[in-house]
Design a protein around this motif. Structure first.
Motif, PDB file in Angstrom:
ATOM      1  N   MET A   1      11.772   4.811  -4.066  1.00  0.00           N
ATOM      2  CA  MET A   1      12.492   5.331  -5.231  1.00  0.00           C
ATOM      3  C   MET A   1      13.192   4.202  -5.988  1.00  0.00           C
ATOM      4  SD  MET A   1      13.173   7.838  -7.162  1.00  0.00           S
ATOM      5  CE  MET A   1      12.622   9.245  -6.261  1.00  0.00           C
ATOM      6  N   PHE A   2      13.651   3.155  -5.283  1.00  0.00           N
ATOM      7  CA  PHE A   2      14.294   2.024  -5.950  1.00  0.00           C
ATOM      8  C   PHE A   2      13.329   1.343  -6.915  1.00  0.00           C
ATOM      9  CE2 PHE A   2      17.329   1.321  -2.136  1.00  0.00           C
ATOM     10  CZ  PHE A   2      18.129   2.348  -2.577  1.00  0.00           C
ATOM     11  N   ALA A   3      12.104   1.104  -6.458  1.00  0.00           N
ATOM     12  CA  ALA A   3      11.101   0.475  -7.317  1.00  0.00           C
ATOM     13  C   ALA A   3      10.743   1.406  -8.465  1.00  0.00           C
ATOM     14  CB  ALA A   3       9.858   0.125  -6.505  1.00  0.00           C
ATOM     15  N   ARG A   4      10.631   2.690  -8.186  1.00  0.00           N
ATOM     16  CA  ARG A   4      10.297   3.666  -9.232  1.00  0.00           C
ATOM     17  C   ARG A   4      11.363   3.673 -10.329  1.00  0.00           C
ATOM     18  NH1 ARG A   4       7.465   8.077 -10.595  1.00  0.00           N
ATOM     19  NH2 ARG A   4       8.571   9.774 -11.619  1.00  0.00           N
ATOM     20  N   ILE A   5      12.628   3.656  -9.929  1.00  0.00           N
ATOM     21  CA  ILE A   5      13.722   3.656 -10.904  1.00  0.00           C
ATOM     22  C   ILE A   5      13.658   2.401 -11.770  1.00  0.00           C
ATOM     23  CG2 ILE A   5      16.232   3.473 -11.146  1.00  0.00           C
ATOM     24  CD1 ILE A   5      16.417   5.312  -8.640  1.00  0.00           C
TER      25      ILE A   5
ATOM     26  N   GLY B   1       0.791  -1.227   0.000  1.00  0.00           N
ATOM     27  CA  GLY B   1       0.000   0.000   0.000  1.00  0.00           C
ATOM     28  C   GLY B   1       0.823   1.277   0.000  1.00  0.00           C
ATOM     29  N   ARG B   2       2.143   1.154   0.105  1.00  0.00           N
ATOM     30  CA  ARG B   2       2.990   2.356   0.144  1.00  0.00           C
ATOM     31  C   ARG B   2       2.921   3.113  -1.177  1.00  0.00           C
ATOM     32  NH1 ARG B   2       8.759   0.543   1.880  1.00  0.00           N
ATOM     33  NH2 ARG B   2       9.167   2.708   1.408  1.00  0.00           N
ATOM     34  N   PRO B   3       2.767   4.424  -1.103  1.00  0.00           N
ATOM     35  CA  PRO B   3       2.703   5.212  -2.348  1.00  0.00           C
ATOM     36  C   PRO B   3       4.095   5.610  -2.820  1.00  0.00           C
ATOM     37  CG  PRO B   3       2.235   6.620  -0.478  1.00  0.00           C
ATOM     38  CD  PRO B   3       2.434   5.223   0.068  1.00  0.00           C
ATOM     39  N   PHE B   4       4.206   5.832  -4.138  1.00  0.00           N
ATOM     40  CA  PHE B   4       5.419   6.421  -4.695  1.00  0.00           C
ATOM     41  C   PHE B   4       5.432   7.901  -4.342  1.00  0.00           C
ATOM     42  CE2 PHE B   4       4.775   2.890  -7.764  1.00  0.00           C
ATOM     43  CZ  PHE B   4       6.018   2.296  -7.648  1.00  0.00           C
ATOM     44  N   ASN B   5       6.612   8.493  -4.276  1.00  0.00           N
ATOM     45  CA  ASN B   5       6.699   9.936  -4.022  1.00  0.00           C
ATOM     46  C   ASN B   5       6.018  10.710  -5.143  1.00  0.00           C
ATOM     47  OD1 ASN B   5       8.123   9.419  -1.699  1.00  0.00           O
ATOM     48  ND2 ASN B   5      10.117   9.750  -2.648  1.00  0.00           N
ATOM     49  N   ASP B   6       6.243  10.287  -6.384  1.00  0.00           N
ATOM     50  CA  ASP B   6       5.593  10.862  -7.565  1.00  0.00           C
ATOM     51  C   ASP B   6       4.962   9.715  -8.330  1.00  0.00           C
ATOM     52  OD1 ASP B   6       6.550  13.542  -7.169  1.00  0.00           O
ATOM     53  OD2 ASP B   6       8.500  12.885  -7.902  1.00  0.00           O
ATOM     54  N   PRO B   7       3.676   9.815  -8.670  1.00  0.00           N
ATOM     55  CA  PRO B   7       3.044   8.732  -9.443  1.00  0.00           C
ATOM     56  C   PRO B   7       3.740   8.537 -10.786  1.00  0.00           C
ATOM     57  CG  PRO B   7       1.393  10.263  -8.600  1.00  0.00           C
ATOM     58  CD  PRO B   7       2.735  10.869  -8.324  1.00  0.00           C
ATOM     59  N   ILE B   8       3.717   7.307 -11.274  1.00  0.00           N
ATOM     60  CA  ILE B   8       4.322   6.977 -12.565  1.00  0.00           C
ATOM     61  C   ILE B   8       3.218   7.023 -13.610  1.00  0.00           C
ATOM     62  CG2 ILE B   8       5.535   5.204 -13.883  1.00  0.00           C
ATOM     63  CD1 ILE B   8       6.646   4.187 -11.195  1.00  0.00           C
ATOM     64  N   GLU B   9       3.417   7.829 -14.644  1.00  0.00           N
ATOM     65  CA  GLU B   9       2.414   7.968 -15.700  1.00  0.00           C
ATOM     66  C   GLU B   9       2.583   6.865 -16.735  1.00  0.00           C
ATOM     67  OE1 GLU B   9       2.246  11.885 -17.358  1.00  0.00           O
ATOM     68  OE2 GLU B   9       2.411  12.825 -15.388  1.00  0.00           O
ATOM     69  N   VAL B  10       1.516   6.103 -16.940  1.00  0.00           N
ATOM     70  CA  VAL B  10       1.470   5.060 -17.962  1.00  0.00           C
ATOM     71  C   VAL B  10       0.138   5.183 -18.678  1.00  0.00           C
ATOM     72  CG1 VAL B  10       2.979   3.424 -16.762  1.00  0.00           C
ATOM     73  CG2 VAL B  10       0.548   3.391 -16.303  1.00  0.00           C
ATOM     74  N   ALA B  11      -0.024   4.444 -19.781  1.00  0.00           N
ATOM     75  CA  ALA B  11      -1.315   4.414 -20.456  1.00  0.00           C
ATOM     76  C   ALA B  11      -2.325   3.797 -19.491  1.00  0.00           C
ATOM     77  CB  ALA B  11      -1.222   3.603 -21.739  1.00  0.00           C
ATOM     78  N   GLY B  12      -3.441   4.448 -19.297  1.00  0.00           N
ATOM     79  CA  GLY B  12      -4.421   3.993 -18.319  1.00  0.00           C
ATOM     80  C   GLY B  12      -4.191   4.737 -17.014  1.00  0.00           C
ATOM     81  N   PRO B  13      -4.664   4.170 -15.908  1.00  0.00           N
ATOM     82  CA  PRO B  13      -4.486   4.866 -14.621  1.00  0.00           C
ATOM     83  C   PRO B  13      -3.015   4.905 -14.207  1.00  0.00           C
ATOM     84  CG  PRO B  13      -5.592   2.754 -14.307  1.00  0.00           C
ATOM     85  CD  PRO B  13      -5.425   2.942 -15.777  1.00  0.00           C
TER      86      PRO B  13
END
Length: 97
Positions: free
Chosen positions: A61-65, A6-18
């Motif tokens: 941030m590791f997962a985001r990268i 349930g942890r949120p990213f610091n900045d959402p990742i934009e992809v096609a769809g939500p």
């Protein structure tokens, strides 16, 4: 602060769809990829990073990268030949002018 998936990213990742807002969103996005895409080396690395963050509580941030690298794996930066040219000559001093 919520833990695990349930942890949120610091900045959402934009992809096609939500957009991918939480680690769970990212996991579901990866799981929904076609098999050929899912088995790509970059997506495997993104999954490993995601699992490490969820299981060990590391920075999101590791997962985001990992996800951003997988999303952009086919992007090749374009070479700009008009960039700044190097100055290979000797530098002229004020006294030599």
């Amino acid at each position: 602060m919520t833990g695990g998936w349930g942890r949120p990213f610091n900045d959402p990742i934009e992809v096609a769809g939500p957009n991918l807002v939480t680690l769970r969103d990212a996991g579901e996005y990866i799981a929904a990829l076609p098999k050929k895409e899912h088995d790509a080396l970059e997506w495997r690395a993104a999954m490993e990073a995601l699992l490490l963050v969820v299981e060990r509580g590391g920075p999101t941030m590791f997962a985001r990268i990992g996800i951003m690298r997988a999303l952009n794996r086919h992007y090749v930066p374009e070479f700009n030949p008009k960039g700044k040219e190097p100055h290979w000559g000797r530098r002229k001093l004020k006294r030599d002018q």
